[in-house]
Design an enzyme around this catalytic site. Structure first.
Site, short mmCIF file in Angstrom:
data_model
loop_
_atom_site.label_atom_id
_atom_site.label_comp_id
_atom_site.label_asym_id
_atom_site.label_seq_id
_atom_site.Cartn_x
_atom_site.Cartn_y
_atom_site.Cartn_z
N LYS A 160 0.81 -1.20 0.00
CA LYS A 160 0.00 0.00 0.00
C LYS A 160 0.85 1.26 0.00
O LYS A 160 0.39 2.33 -0.38
CB LYS A 160 -0.89 0.01 1.25
CG LYS A 160 -1.84 -1.15 1.33
CD LYS A 160 -2.54 -1.14 2.72
CE LYS A 160 -3.36 -2.40 2.88
NZ LYS A 160 -3.77 -2.62 4.28
N GLY A 161 2.08 1.13 0.49
CA GLY A 161 2.91 2.29 0.79
C GLY A 161 3.04 3.33 -0.31
O GLY A 161 3.11 4.52 -0.03
N GLU A 184 8.16 2.96 -5.64
CA GLU A 184 8.17 2.50 -4.25
C GLU A 184 8.24 3.68 -3.30
O GLU A 184 8.78 4.75 -3.65
CB GLU A 184 9.38 1.59 -4.02
CG GLU A 184 9.04 0.11 -3.94
CD GLU A 184 8.39 -0.31 -2.62
OE1 GLU A 184 7.67 0.50 -1.99
OE2 GLU A 184 8.60 -1.45 -2.22
N ASP A 185 7.75 3.48 -2.11
CA ASP A 185 7.87 4.49 -1.06
C ASP A 185 9.29 4.52 -0.51
O ASP A 185 9.92 5.57 -0.42
CB ASP A 185 6.85 4.25 0.05
CG ASP A 185 6.82 2.79 0.55
OD1 ASP A 185 7.63 1.97 0.06
OD2 ASP A 185 5.99 2.49 1.42
N ASP A 205 14.50 -0.30 1.88
CA ASP A 205 15.18 -0.59 3.14
C ASP A 205 16.15 -1.75 2.90
O ASP A 205 17.25 -1.52 2.41
CB ASP A 205 14.12 -0.89 4.21
CG ASP A 205 14.71 -1.09 5.59
OD1 ASP A 205 15.92 -0.91 5.75
OD2 ASP A 205 13.95 -1.41 6.51
N LYS A 264 17.10 4.10 2.39
CA LYS A 264 17.75 4.08 3.70
C LYS A 264 19.25 3.84 3.55
O LYS A 264 19.66 2.87 2.93
CB LYS A 264 17.15 2.99 4.58
CG LYS A 264 16.04 3.49 5.46
CD LYS A 264 15.66 2.50 6.52
CE LYS A 264 14.23 2.78 6.95
NZ LYS A 264 13.76 1.83 7.98
N PHE A 281 13.39 4.07 11.65
CA PHE A 281 12.04 3.73 11.20
C PHE A 281 11.25 5.02 11.00
O PHE A 281 11.14 5.83 11.90
CB PHE A 281 11.34 2.83 12.21
CG PHE A 281 10.09 2.22 11.65
CD1 PHE A 281 10.17 1.14 10.78
CD2 PHE A 281 8.85 2.74 11.96
CE1 PHE A 281 9.02 0.59 10.21
CE2 PHE A 281 7.69 2.19 11.40
CZ PHE A 281 7.78 1.11 10.54
N VAL A 282 10.75 5.20 9.79
CA VAL A 282 10.04 6.45 9.47
C VAL A 282 8.57 6.17 9.14
O VAL A 282 8.19 5.04 8.83
CB VAL A 282 10.71 7.19 8.28
CG1 VAL A 282 12.07 7.72 8.69
CG2 VAL A 282 10.83 6.28 7.05
N ARG A 284 -0.11 6.51 7.56
CA ARG A 284 0.19 6.67 6.13
C ARG A 284 -0.24 8.04 5.61
O ARG A 284 0.30 8.54 4.64
CB ARG A 284 -0.56 5.61 5.31
CG ARG A 284 -0.12 4.18 5.57
CD ARG A 284 -0.76 3.26 4.53
NE ARG A 284 -0.72 1.86 4.91
CZ ARG A 284 0.31 1.06 4.67
NH1 ARG A 284 1.39 1.53 4.08
NH2 ARG A 284 0.28 -0.20 5.02
P1 IMP Z 1 12.47 -3.65 2.16
O1 IMP Z 1 12.02 -4.92 1.51
O2 IMP Z 1 13.21 -3.92 3.45
O3 IMP Z 1 13.28 -2.78 1.24
O4 IMP Z 1 11.20 -2.82 2.61
C1 IMP Z 1 9.97 -3.09 2.05
C2 IMP Z 1 8.84 -2.39 2.73
O5 IMP Z 1 9.03 -2.30 4.13
C3 IMP Z 1 8.66 -0.97 2.26
O6 IMP Z 1 7.99 -0.90 1.04
C4 IMP Z 1 7.82 -0.43 3.41
O7 IMP Z 1 6.48 -0.79 3.25
C5 IMP Z 1 8.39 -1.15 4.60
N1 IMP Z 1 9.37 -0.31 5.33
C6 IMP Z 1 10.71 -0.34 5.27
N2 IMP Z 1 11.26 0.59 6.06
C7 IMP Z 1 10.22 1.25 6.64
C8 IMP Z 1 10.14 2.36 7.56
O8 IMP Z 1 11.12 2.96 8.01
N3 IMP Z 1 8.88 2.75 7.89
C9 IMP Z 1 7.75 2.14 7.41
N4 IMP Z 1 7.79 1.12 6.56
C10 IMP Z 1 9.01 0.67 6.17
MG MG Z 2 4.64 -1.43 5.44
#
Ligand code: IMP
Ligand code: MG
Length: 178
Positions: free
Chosen positions: A40-41, A96-97, A100, A128, A149-150, A162
């Site tokens: 959803k992000g 993507e939002d 990470d 990040k 964490f944001v 959100r």
């Molecule tokens: P990744 O697979 O670790 O790169 O992150 C995937 C998903 O984790 C992102 O699309 C977000 O939905 C969530 N996410 C990662 N870091 C944060 C954060 O700092 N705050 C909120 N959601 C996060």
């Molecule tokens: Mg999430």
């Protein structure tokens, strides 16, 4: 739970999305652009970025869910909603939002690549820093942020926050003041 501080203001985000939209419009001029938001992000980033694109473009969305704890990604991703249409020979830009661990994106890009798009690129509002992640080329990136964490601007904590118009850092419930 409260927001400890604003990390990126609504104005800063808006300015950045205008730049990203201009770059995308320039780069994809005359091509067959399909922007794919990761729910959803990405719904807020997509909506605001879309209004800075001034070339013909189609939109689609995917919804994925990663197993594991609320604030960490396990790397195991489940597709909850797939794309509506085929992407063979199309220029696909994933929106993507935040990147990470990059594991969600790595999985998504792999599963889209085998559908033979003409091109497959990535746009992310936030990246990040200080996180070990697989090599993922990010063609359009907004802001680099510290490994905290944001919340806000599409990003949630347990489903909430959100709708904040800025990106903030979370504080503790039991902390006083600030
Ligand atoms: P990744 O697979 O670790 O790169 O992150 C995937 C998903 O984790 C992102 O699309 C977000 O939905 C969530 N996410 C990662 N870091 C944060 C954060 O700092 N705050 C909120 N959601 C996060
Ligand atoms: Mg999430």
């Amino acid at each position: 739970m409260k927001i400890e501080r604003v990390l990126i203001s609504a104005d800063e985000i808006s300015e950045k999305l205008a730049e990203m939209g201009a770059a995308i419009s320039r780069d994809y001029e005359g091509r067959d652009l399909l922007m794919v938001g990761v729910l959803k992000g990405a719904f807020i980033v997509m909506a605001d970025l879309a209004r800075h694109i001034d070339i013909p473009v189609e939109f689609d969305f995917m919804a994925v869910s990663s197993y594991g704890a609320a604030t960490k990604t396990s790397g195991v991703v489940r597709i909850l909603k797939d794309l509506d249409d085929e992407i063979a020979d199309r220029d696909v830009l994933i929106v993507e939002d935040i990147i990470d661990s990059g594991l969600t994106l790595q999985y998504l890009m792999r599963s889209l690549k085998v559908r033979h798009p003409a091109s497959l690129e990535l746009a992310a509002l936030l990246v990040k820093d200080g996180v070990e992640r697989p090599e993922i080329p990010i063609k359009y990136e907004g802001f680099h942020i510290p490994p905290e964490f944001v919340l806000g601007y599409g990003l949630d904590y347990e489903g909430y926050y959100r709708n904040l118009p800025y990106v903030g850092v979370m504080g503790d419930d039991d902390e006083d003041g600030g």
